[in-house]
Scaffold this active site. Structure first.
Site, short mmCIF file in Angstrom:
data_model
loop_
_atom_site.label_atom_id
_atom_site.label_comp_id
_atom_site.label_asym_id
_atom_site.label_seq_id
_atom_site.Cartn_x
_atom_site.Cartn_y
_atom_site.Cartn_z
N ALA A 66 0.86 -1.17 0.00
CA ALA A 66 0.00 0.00 0.00
C ALA A 66 0.91 1.23 0.00
O ALA A 66 2.07 1.16 0.43
CB ALA A 66 -0.88 -0.01 1.25
N GLU A 114 -0.36 -9.43 -0.58
CA GLU A 114 -1.79 -9.74 -0.37
C GLU A 114 -2.53 -9.79 -1.70
O GLU A 114 -3.38 -10.66 -1.92
CB GLU A 114 -2.40 -8.68 0.57
CG GLU A 114 -1.85 -8.78 1.99
CD GLU A 114 -2.28 -7.64 2.89
OE1 GLU A 114 -2.04 -6.46 2.52
OE2 GLU A 114 -2.84 -7.89 3.97
#
Ligand code: CO8
Length: 260
Positions: A66, A114
Site C-alpha cells: 500500500a 496480499e
C-alpha cells in the site's frame, strides 16, 4: 475505459493488467485500488476474456505494498475504510470466476503480497521477493493477508512471515507454497502468457465452478463442501461444453469449447 495507473492489454481471450506506478514501485494508492476495482469488474463482465494476467510495471516490483504516504496520515476511521476497500477489491479478484495469474516480477510486499495471494495462481520471477513487512511500520496486514497467508502456507509459516516482516526469495516462496512456480525473470511474461493460453482453451463455465468450489468450499465444513461441489457438478453437466468435451474424447479429437 481510461486508467491513469493501470495498463490494460487484450490479446484474444487473455487480458494483461499492469499496475503502472514504477517510480514508487507500483505502490497501491487509493486511486490505483479504485482503478483495479473498475478493471476487474470490466474484465469479469467481458465474455471474450477467459484469463487475466496481473503484473507490475518495470523490472523491480510487482507491487511494493500500500502507498505509505497515505498510510502515514490515516486516522482510525479512514484506516478501517481503506482496509475494507482493499479487502473488497481483492475479493473481487479472488472470485472473478476466471483464472487470474499473478506474474510476480519483483517485490511483492505488504499489500502487494496480499494482492498476489488473492490471485488464482502465482508465477514468480527468480528475482522476486515476497513478504509482509507491515510490522516494521508498526502496523499489520490489512488487505486480508493475515487470513489468506495462513490458508496458503499454514499457520506456522504465516506467523513467521507476518511477525518477522522478513521477505523471502522466490525459491523459498515456491517451497512453502506461496507461489506455484518460479521461472527466470526474463521468461516470466512468456511463461505467464503460455499458462494463460493453456487455461484459455478450457471450458469457461467449468473453470468458473472450479474456482467457486475451491474458494467457497474452504469456508465450509467438508461435508457441505462436497454437497456444494455435487450441485455445481450437476450444473456443469447441463452445459454444451460438457457434451462437447466428452464427445470430443470419444471421437478422439480436440474439444472446441464455447462457454455455453
Ligand atoms: N509506498 C510508497 N512509496 C514507496 C513504497 C510504498 N509501499 N515502496 C517504495 N516506495 C518508493 C520509495 O519511497 C522510493 O521513492 P523515492 O524515489 O521518492 O525515494 C521509491 O519507491 C523507490 O524505492 P526505494 O528507493 O526504497 O527502493 P529500494 O530498492 O532501495 O528498496 C524496497 C526497495 C525494499 C521495496 C523498499 O522500497 C521498501 O521497503 N518499500 C516499502 C515496502 C513496505 O513496507 N511495504 C508494505 C507497506 S504497508 C502495506 O502494504 C499494508 C497493506 C494493508 C493496508 C491496509 C489499509 C490501511
Amino acid at each position: 475505459m481510461a486508467f491513469e495507473n493501470l495498463l490494460l492489454e487484450r490479446d484474444g481471450a487473455i487480458a494483461v493488467v499492469t499496475i503502472n506506478r514504477p517510480k514508487v514501485l507500483n505502490a497501491l494508492n487509493t486511486q490505483t485500488l479504485d482503478e483495479l476495482r473498475r478493471v476487474v469488474l470490466e474484465l469479469g463482465h467481458d465474455a471474450g476474456v477467459h484469463v487475466v494476467i496481473l503484473t507490475g510495471a518495470g523490472e523491480k516490483a510487482f507491487v511494493a505494498g500500500a502507498d505509505i504516504n497515505e498510510l502515514a496520515v490515516q486516522t482510525p476511521t479512514s484506516g478501517r475504510e481503506h482496509a475494507l476497500t482493499g479487502q473488497h477489491v481483492l475479493d473481487l479478484i479472488e472470485n472473478l470466476g476466471k483464472p487470474v495469474i499473478a506474474a510476480i516480477n519483483g517485490y511483492a510486499l505488504g499489500g502487494g503480497c496480499e494482492l498476489a495471494m488473492a490471485c488464482t495462481l502465482r508465477l514468480a520471477a527468480d528475482t522476486a521477493k515476497l513478504g509482509q513487512p507491515e510490522i516494521n511500520l508498526g502496523i499489520m496486514p490489512g488487505y486480508a493477508g493475515s487470513q489468506r497467508m495462513s490458508r496458503l502456507v499454514g499457520k506456522g509459516k504465516a506467523m513467521e512471515l507476518i511477525l518477522t516482516g522478513a521477505p523471502i526469495g522466490a525459491a523459498e516462496a515456491e517451497r512453502i507454497g506461496l507461489v506455484n512456480r518460479v521461472v527466470p525473470a526474463a521468461e516470466l511474461m512468456t511463461a505467464a502468457r503460455a499458462l494463460a493460453a493453456d487455461l484459455a482453451k478450457n471450458a469457461p463455465i467449468a473453470m468458473r465452478y472450479i474456482i467457486t468450489a475451491v474458494n467457497k468450499g474452504l469456508e465450509m465444513p467438508f461435508a457441505e463442501g462436497c454437497v456444494f461441489e455435487a450441485t455445481l457438478f450437476g450444473l456443469v453437466a447441463s452445459t454444451d461444453d460438457m457434451r462437447e468435451g466428452t464427445t470430443a474424447f470419444l471421437e478422439k479429437r480436440k474439444p472446441a469449447f464455447k462457454g455455453k
